[in-house]
Design a protein around this motif. Structure first.
Motif, short mmCIF file in Angstrom:
data_model
loop_
_atom_site.label_atom_id
_atom_site.label_comp_id
_atom_site.label_asym_id
_atom_site.label_seq_id
_atom_site.Cartn_x
_atom_site.Cartn_y
_atom_site.Cartn_z
N LEU A 1 0.81 -1.22 0.00
CA LEU A 1 0.00 0.00 0.00
C LEU A 1 0.85 1.27 0.00
CD1 LEU A 1 -2.72 -1.06 2.57
CD2 LEU A 1 -2.99 -0.88 0.11
N PHE A 2 1.99 1.21 0.68
CA PHE A 2 2.87 2.37 0.81
C PHE A 2 4.31 1.96 0.48
CE2 PHE A 2 -0.56 2.73 3.96
CZ PHE A 2 -1.19 3.88 3.49
N PRO A 3 4.59 1.69 -0.80
CA PRO A 3 5.90 1.14 -1.17
C PRO A 3 7.07 2.07 -0.89
CG PRO A 3 4.65 1.76 -3.11
CD PRO A 3 3.72 1.89 -1.94
N PHE A 4 6.81 3.38 -0.78
CA PHE A 4 7.90 4.32 -0.55
C PHE A 4 8.46 4.22 0.86
CE2 PHE A 4 3.69 6.17 -0.92
CZ PHE A 4 3.42 6.56 0.39
N PHE A 5 7.80 3.47 1.77
CA PHE A 5 8.31 3.26 3.12
C PHE A 5 9.22 2.04 3.23
CE2 PHE A 5 4.46 5.72 4.48
CZ PHE A 5 5.15 6.79 5.03
N GLU A 6 9.22 1.17 2.24
CA GLU A 6 10.03 -0.04 2.32
C GLU A 6 11.52 0.30 2.27
OE1 GLU A 6 10.59 -4.42 0.24
OE2 GLU A 6 9.13 -3.04 -0.59
N PRO A 7 12.30 -0.26 3.18
CA PRO A 7 13.75 0.01 3.16
C PRO A 7 14.37 -0.47 1.84
CG PRO A 7 13.11 -1.16 5.17
CD PRO A 7 11.93 -1.15 4.27
N ARG A 8 15.32 0.28 1.37
CA ARG A 8 15.98 -0.06 0.11
C ARG A 8 16.89 -1.27 0.30
NH1 ARG A 8 18.68 4.57 -3.26
NH2 ARG A 8 16.49 4.95 -3.59
N LYS A 9 16.78 -2.20 -0.63
CA LYS A 9 17.64 -3.37 -0.63
C LYS A 9 18.26 -3.48 -2.02
CE LYS A 9 14.12 -5.57 1.87
NZ LYS A 9 12.95 -5.75 1.20
N TYR A 10 19.28 -4.32 -2.13
CA TYR A 10 19.94 -4.52 -3.41
C TYR A 10 19.99 -6.01 -3.72
CZ TYR A 10 21.34 0.29 -2.79
OH TYR A 10 21.31 1.64 -2.61
N GLN A 11 19.78 -6.34 -5.01
CA GLN A 11 19.87 -7.73 -5.46
C GLN A 11 21.03 -7.84 -6.43
OE1 GLN A 11 16.52 -9.29 -7.65
NE2 GLN A 11 17.13 -11.38 -7.23
N CYS A 12 21.92 -8.79 -6.15
CA CYS A 12 23.06 -9.04 -7.03
C CYS A 12 22.57 -9.70 -8.30
CB CYS A 12 24.08 -9.93 -6.31
SG CYS A 12 25.48 -10.37 -7.34
N MET A 13 22.97 -9.19 -9.44
CA MET A 13 22.56 -9.75 -10.72
C MET A 13 23.36 -11.00 -11.07
SD MET A 13 20.07 -7.84 -11.89
CE MET A 13 19.48 -8.05 -10.24
N GLN A 14 24.41 -11.27 -10.31
CA GLN A 14 25.24 -12.44 -10.59
C GLN A 14 24.78 -13.66 -9.78
OE1 GLN A 14 29.24 -11.47 -11.42
NE2 GLN A 14 30.03 -13.28 -10.36
N CYS A 15 24.54 -13.48 -8.47
CA CYS A 15 24.17 -14.62 -7.62
C CYS A 15 22.76 -14.50 -7.03
CB CYS A 15 25.19 -14.80 -6.50
SG CYS A 15 25.15 -13.50 -5.23
N ASN A 16 22.05 -13.40 -7.31
CA ASN A 16 20.68 -13.13 -6.84
C ASN A 16 20.57 -12.94 -5.33
OD1 ASN A 16 19.44 -13.06 -9.39
ND2 ASN A 16 19.39 -15.29 -9.42
N PHE A 17 21.66 -12.71 -4.64
CA PHE A 17 21.65 -12.46 -3.21
C PHE A 17 21.04 -11.08 -2.94
CE2 PHE A 17 23.69 -11.16 0.81
CZ PHE A 17 23.39 -12.25 1.60
N VAL A 18 20.15 -10.99 -1.94
CA VAL A 18 19.50 -9.73 -1.60
C VAL A 18 20.05 -9.24 -0.26
CG1 VAL A 18 17.32 -8.60 -1.06
CG2 VAL A 18 17.40 -10.34 -2.85
N THR A 19 20.45 -7.97 -0.22
CA THR A 19 21.04 -7.41 0.98
C THR A 19 20.59 -5.98 1.18
OG1 THR A 19 23.12 -7.03 2.14
CG2 THR A 19 23.12 -6.59 -0.21
N ARG A 20 20.71 -5.49 2.40
CA ARG A 20 20.48 -4.09 2.72
C ARG A 20 21.83 -3.41 2.82
NH1 ARG A 20 16.35 -2.92 7.36
NH2 ARG A 20 16.75 -0.86 6.55
N PRO A 21 21.93 -2.16 2.44
CA PRO A 21 23.23 -1.48 2.50
C PRO A 21 23.63 -1.20 3.95
CG PRO A 21 21.53 0.06 1.87
CD PRO A 21 20.88 -1.31 1.91
N ALA A 22 24.93 -1.18 4.18
CA ALA A 22 25.45 -0.82 5.50
C ALA A 22 25.28 0.67 5.70
CB ALA A 22 26.92 -1.21 5.60
N LYS A 23 24.96 1.06 6.92
CA LYS A 23 24.77 2.49 7.18
C LYS A 23 25.95 3.07 7.88
CE LYS A 23 19.85 2.44 7.06
NZ LYS A 23 18.66 3.01 7.47
#
Length: 128
Positions: A106-128
């Protein structure tokens, strides 16, 4: 005959998808932009419907991926450095939103940003 499509990428802005579309069509690949007209009429809903989907016929998938990989931009941090996958150390990651939670649908702009590797498909959140 049933025609299968492959979503090569999704884009927040239609203009970004049109650039890639032009390159692929110049190489003889038919391209379809799903949800382009919807987002052109109301750009604020792009995140809610998952952006513009750049699709090709499944039979053109491998050639289209090869061309797209040559010209695409991958995710970078605030300093312009490429995001490095903690799993395989590749520098080919893209922003990823799972939208598994009803709230984030419903409110996609609140979802924390994550990244997906295009090589191994691993999903991670960036370090702050």
């Amino acid at each position: 005959m049933k025609t299968e499509f492959y979503t090569l990428g999704t884009f927040e802005f239609p203009a970004d998808a049109v650039i890639i579309k032009g390159k692929l069509e110049a190489e003889g690949i038919a391209v379809f932009l799903r949800d382009e007209a919807t987002i052109n009429s109301d750009p604020l809903i792009s995140a809610a419907i998952g952006g513009v989907k750049l699709q090709v016929y499944s039979s053109d998938k491998e050639l289209a991926k090869q061309i797209f990989d040559e010209i695409r931009n991958y995710a970078t941090d605030d300093l312009g450095n490429p995001i490095v996958c903690p799993n395989c150390k590749a520098t080919k990651s893209e922003i990823y939103y799972s939208r598994k939670n009803v709230f984030y649908k419903l409110f996609p702009f609140f979802e924390p940003r994550k990244y997906q590797c295009m090589q191994c498909n691993f999903v991670t959140r960036p370090a702050k």
